[in-house]
Design an enzyme around this catalytic site. Structure first.
Site, PDB file in Angstrom:
ATOM      1  N   LYS A 123       5.543 -30.306 -21.030  1.00 57.64           N
ATOM      2  CA  LYS A 123       6.621 -29.318 -20.074  1.00 57.64           C
ATOM      3  C   LYS A 123       7.888 -30.312 -19.858  1.00 57.64           C
ATOM      4  CE  LYS A 123       3.419 -27.615 -16.949  1.00 57.64           C
ATOM      5  NZ  LYS A 123       2.865 -26.646 -16.797  1.00 57.64           N
ATOM      6  N   GLU A 193      -0.043 -31.485 -13.217  1.00 54.22           N
ATOM      7  CA  GLU A 193       1.945 -32.084 -13.848  1.00 54.22           C
ATOM      8  C   GLU A 193       2.441 -31.204 -13.136  1.00 54.22           C
ATOM      9  OE1 GLU A 193       2.193 -32.181 -17.564  1.00 54.22           O
ATOM     10  OE2 GLU A 193      -0.208 -32.476 -18.329  1.00 54.22           O
ATOM     11  N   HIS A 197       6.029 -32.934  -9.551  1.00 51.17           N
ATOM     12  CA  HIS A 197       7.219 -32.452  -9.174  1.00 51.17           C
ATOM     13  C   HIS A 197       7.216 -32.480  -8.028  1.00 51.17           C
ATOM     14  CE1 HIS A 197       8.291 -31.893 -13.780  1.00 51.17           C
ATOM     15  NE2 HIS A 197       7.131 -30.859 -13.679  1.00 51.17           N
TER      16      HIS A 197
HETATM   17  P1  NAD Z   1      -7.705 -29.246 -18.331  1.00 50.52           P
HETATM   18  O1  NAD Z   1      -7.243 -31.097 -17.311  1.00 50.52           O
HETATM   19  O2  NAD Z   1      -7.321 -28.125 -18.628  1.00 50.52           O
HETATM   20  O3  NAD Z   1      -7.806 -30.418 -19.915  1.00 50.52           O
HETATM   21  C1  NAD Z   1      -7.986 -31.166 -20.352  1.00 50.52           C
HETATM   22  C2  NAD Z   1      -8.543 -31.795 -21.629  1.00 50.52           C
HETATM   23  O4  NAD Z   1      -7.706 -32.752 -22.800  1.00 50.52           O
HETATM   24  C3  NAD Z   1      -9.761 -31.923 -21.015  1.00 50.52           C
HETATM   25  O5  NAD Z   1     -10.509 -31.503 -22.000  1.00 50.52           O
HETATM   26  C4  NAD Z   1     -10.246 -33.419 -21.550  1.00 50.52           C
HETATM   27  O6  NAD Z   1     -11.778 -34.004 -22.027  1.00 50.52           O
HETATM   28  C5  NAD Z   1      -9.311 -33.796 -22.082  1.00 50.52           C
HETATM   29  N1  NAD Z   1      -9.165 -34.787 -22.379  1.00 50.52           N
HETATM   30  C6  NAD Z   1      -8.357 -35.683 -22.045  1.00 50.52           C
HETATM   31  N2  NAD Z   1      -7.752 -36.588 -22.223  1.00 50.52           N
HETATM   32  C7  NAD Z   1      -8.219 -37.236 -24.014  1.00 50.52           C
HETATM   33  C8  NAD Z   1      -8.184 -38.060 -24.632  1.00 50.52           C
HETATM   34  N3  NAD Z   1      -7.650 -39.543 -24.489  1.00 50.52           N
HETATM   35  N4  NAD Z   1      -8.477 -38.174 -25.490  1.00 50.52           N
HETATM   36  C9  NAD Z   1      -9.495 -36.179 -26.029  1.00 50.52           C
HETATM   37  N5  NAD Z   1      -9.100 -35.055 -24.973  1.00 50.52           N
HETATM   38  C10 NAD Z   1      -8.782 -35.907 -23.397  1.00 50.52           C
HETATM   39  O7  NAD Z   1      -5.768 -29.101 -18.783  1.00 50.52           O
HETATM   40  P2  NAD Z   1      -4.883 -28.306 -19.356  1.00 50.52           P
HETATM   41  O8  NAD Z   1      -4.901 -27.410 -17.894  1.00 50.52           O
HETATM   42  O9  NAD Z   1      -5.732 -26.804 -19.717  1.00 50.52           O
HETATM   43  O10 NAD Z   1      -3.461 -28.348 -19.505  1.00 50.52           O
HETATM   44  C11 NAD Z   1      -2.749 -28.728 -20.642  1.00 50.52           C
HETATM   45  C12 NAD Z   1      -1.607 -29.325 -20.608  1.00 50.52           C
HETATM   46  O11 NAD Z   1      -0.878 -27.956 -21.356  1.00 50.52           O
HETATM   47  C13 NAD Z   1      -1.249 -29.993 -19.585  1.00 50.52           C
HETATM   48  O12 NAD Z   1      -0.285 -30.814 -20.166  1.00 50.52           O
HETATM   49  C14 NAD Z   1       0.083 -28.621 -18.929  1.00 50.52           C
HETATM   50  O13 NAD Z   1       0.670 -29.356 -18.757  1.00 50.52           O
HETATM   51  C15 NAD Z   1       0.392 -28.108 -20.546  1.00 50.52           C
HETATM   52  N6  NAD Z   1       0.464 -26.686 -19.708  1.00 50.52           N
HETATM   53  C16 NAD Z   1       2.402 -26.560 -20.836  1.00 50.52           C
HETATM   54  C17 NAD Z   1       2.387 -25.188 -20.277  1.00 50.52           C
HETATM   55  C18 NAD Z   1       3.637 -24.648 -21.021  1.00 50.52           C
HETATM   56  O14 NAD Z   1       3.927 -23.261 -20.360  1.00 50.52           O
HETATM   57  N7  NAD Z   1       3.993 -25.191 -20.963  1.00 50.52           N
HETATM   58  C19 NAD Z   1       1.441 -24.352 -19.800  1.00 50.52           C
HETATM   59  C20 NAD Z   1       0.010 -24.781 -18.533  1.00 50.52           C
HETATM   60  C21 NAD Z   1      -0.179 -25.839 -19.318  1.00 50.52           C
END
Ligand code: NAD
Length: 330
Positions: A123, A193, A197
């Site tokens: 993002k 995240e 902001h």
């Molecule tokens: P979440 O917190 O639900 O899940 C994160 C996962 O990553 C967990 O399973 C955790 O165990 C794993 N993890 C954390 N550290 C790790 C490591 N070192 N090694 C391996 N696995 C690891 O996350 P989420 O809410 O699904 O979000 C994921 C990402 O997607 C975020 O960075 C978020 O900003 C991004 N996102 C982007 C958009 C977009 O439109 N571009 C929209 C929503 C979310």
């Protein structure tokens, strides 16, 4: 039965987006979900993992590493997976906490000698800038990396790129998103995240908040986060694609962490001047029934398919969602 030519896909991170990604891939013929890593372990099955079984292991025991007989526990799960298992492309559904995390993961891939396609839903502008610094290394390593391929950045940035074609000059690109989720714990990284902001917060303070602190904070706002003038990579992606300077791009939105109904309709407005001198605005609005997960993971796999086509032609390096058209995954 999946096609013989099916693309073997890995999903890194198995939180809200990672689990939705696994469900989206399940009925697809052209892609098979073979691998996932979370913080404490990984799982691999060449013929395809079962989302129900994997999600149950994650919730009941705390890691996909317990997904018997395909799982393994590891404190180095990404490294272990990418060094030992055959995967054509990965969707990086990882938290970008700290803000350097995704670039560090990309360097891990480069260092391992793995070749294939990587797609992220990053993002922040500053996070994409870190990837730009290693674009030559990615190309030399034989990696085709597509960044910013979620909803925003991603689907809406690509839509803005198409909308811009009607104009001789682009005056503004305004992205406004509405997200509704039933509870914040399903998307911990996304919500942390987003909090980063808000005025008075940054990535490090949001990262350091315990779950109880996030909950206490959301109690004060009635579960609503109102975000304005965010540091969002849609700006640098549109600038790199030659659409407009980054200061003409603005991103904001409202996130309701207690209600799956969207608080407003997600849209992008592209204003410009046509060759005849008319000023006009194109608006692209997402359907209110589509979830964040659908609008992030769908495009991510569309770009993964596009990335595979590039990789097969020997085209490596770093691209953004504004450089390419996603392909539809059957
Ligand atoms: P979440 O917190 O639900 O899940 C994160 C996962 O990553 C967990 O399973 C955790 O165990 C794993 N993890 C954390 N550290 C790790 C490591 N070192 N090694 C391996 N696995 C690891 O996350 P989420 O809410 O699904 O979000 C994921 C990402 O997607 C975020 O960075 C978020 O900003 C991004 N996102 C982007 C958009 C977009 O439109 N571009 C929209 C929503 C979310």
């Amino acid at each position: 039965m999946k096609m013989n030519s099916t693309i073997k896909v890995g999903i890194l991170g198995f939180g809200g987006l990672g689990q939705a990604a696994a469900r989206i891939l399940n009925p697809k013929q052209e892609m098979t979900w073979v691998a996932t890593a979370d913080l404490k372990g990984y799982a691999y099955c060449e013929t395809g993992l079962d989302p129900d079984q994997a999600i149950a292991a994650y919730y009941d025991q705390g890691s996909i590493g317990y997904c018997d007989p395909y799982g393994a526990l590891s404190n180095n799960s990404i490294q272990d997976l990418l060094e030992t298992k055959a995967v054509d492309g990965y969707f990086l559904a990882l938290p970008n906490l700290p803000n350097t995390f995704m670039a560090d993961v990309a360097k891990q891939f480069i260092g391992s000698g793995w070749r294939g396609v990587l797609v992220d839903a990053l993002k922040r502008t500053s996070a994409v800038e870190q990837l730009l610094q290693i674009k030559d290394e990615l190309a030399q390593a034989g990696i085709t990396y597509l960044t910013g391929c979620g909803a925003t950045p991603g689907l809406l940035t690509a839509a803005a790129t198409i909308a811009a074609q009607s104009y001789a000059e682009i005056h503004s690109v305004k992205i406004t998103f509405g997200v509704g989720i039933a509870n914040w714990e399903a998307y911990r990284a996304t919500i942390r995240e987003d909090i980063a902001h808000l005025p008075g917060f940054d990535v490090e303070t949001a990262r350091g908040m315990s779950d109880a602190e996030v909950e206490a904070f959301l109690d004060k706002t009635n579960g609503i986060l109102t975000l304005e003038n965010m540091e969002h990579a849609d700006d640098i992606m549109l600038e790199l694609a030659g659409i407009c300077d980054r200061d003409r791009v603005t991103v904001g939105g409202v996130v309701d962490t207690r209600n799956p109904k969207k608080p407003l309709s997600t849209n992008v407005k592209v204003t410009g001047r046509t060759f005849e001198g008319k000023i006009s605005t194109h608006t692209f609005t997402l359907g209110d029934e589509t979830s964040m997960a659908a609008n992030v993971c769908g495009p991510a796999f569309g770009y993964l398919k596009a990335g595979m086509a590039l990789h097969r032609r020997g085209i490596y390096g770093l691209f953004t969602a504004a450089d390419m058209m996603p392909k539809f995954v059957k």
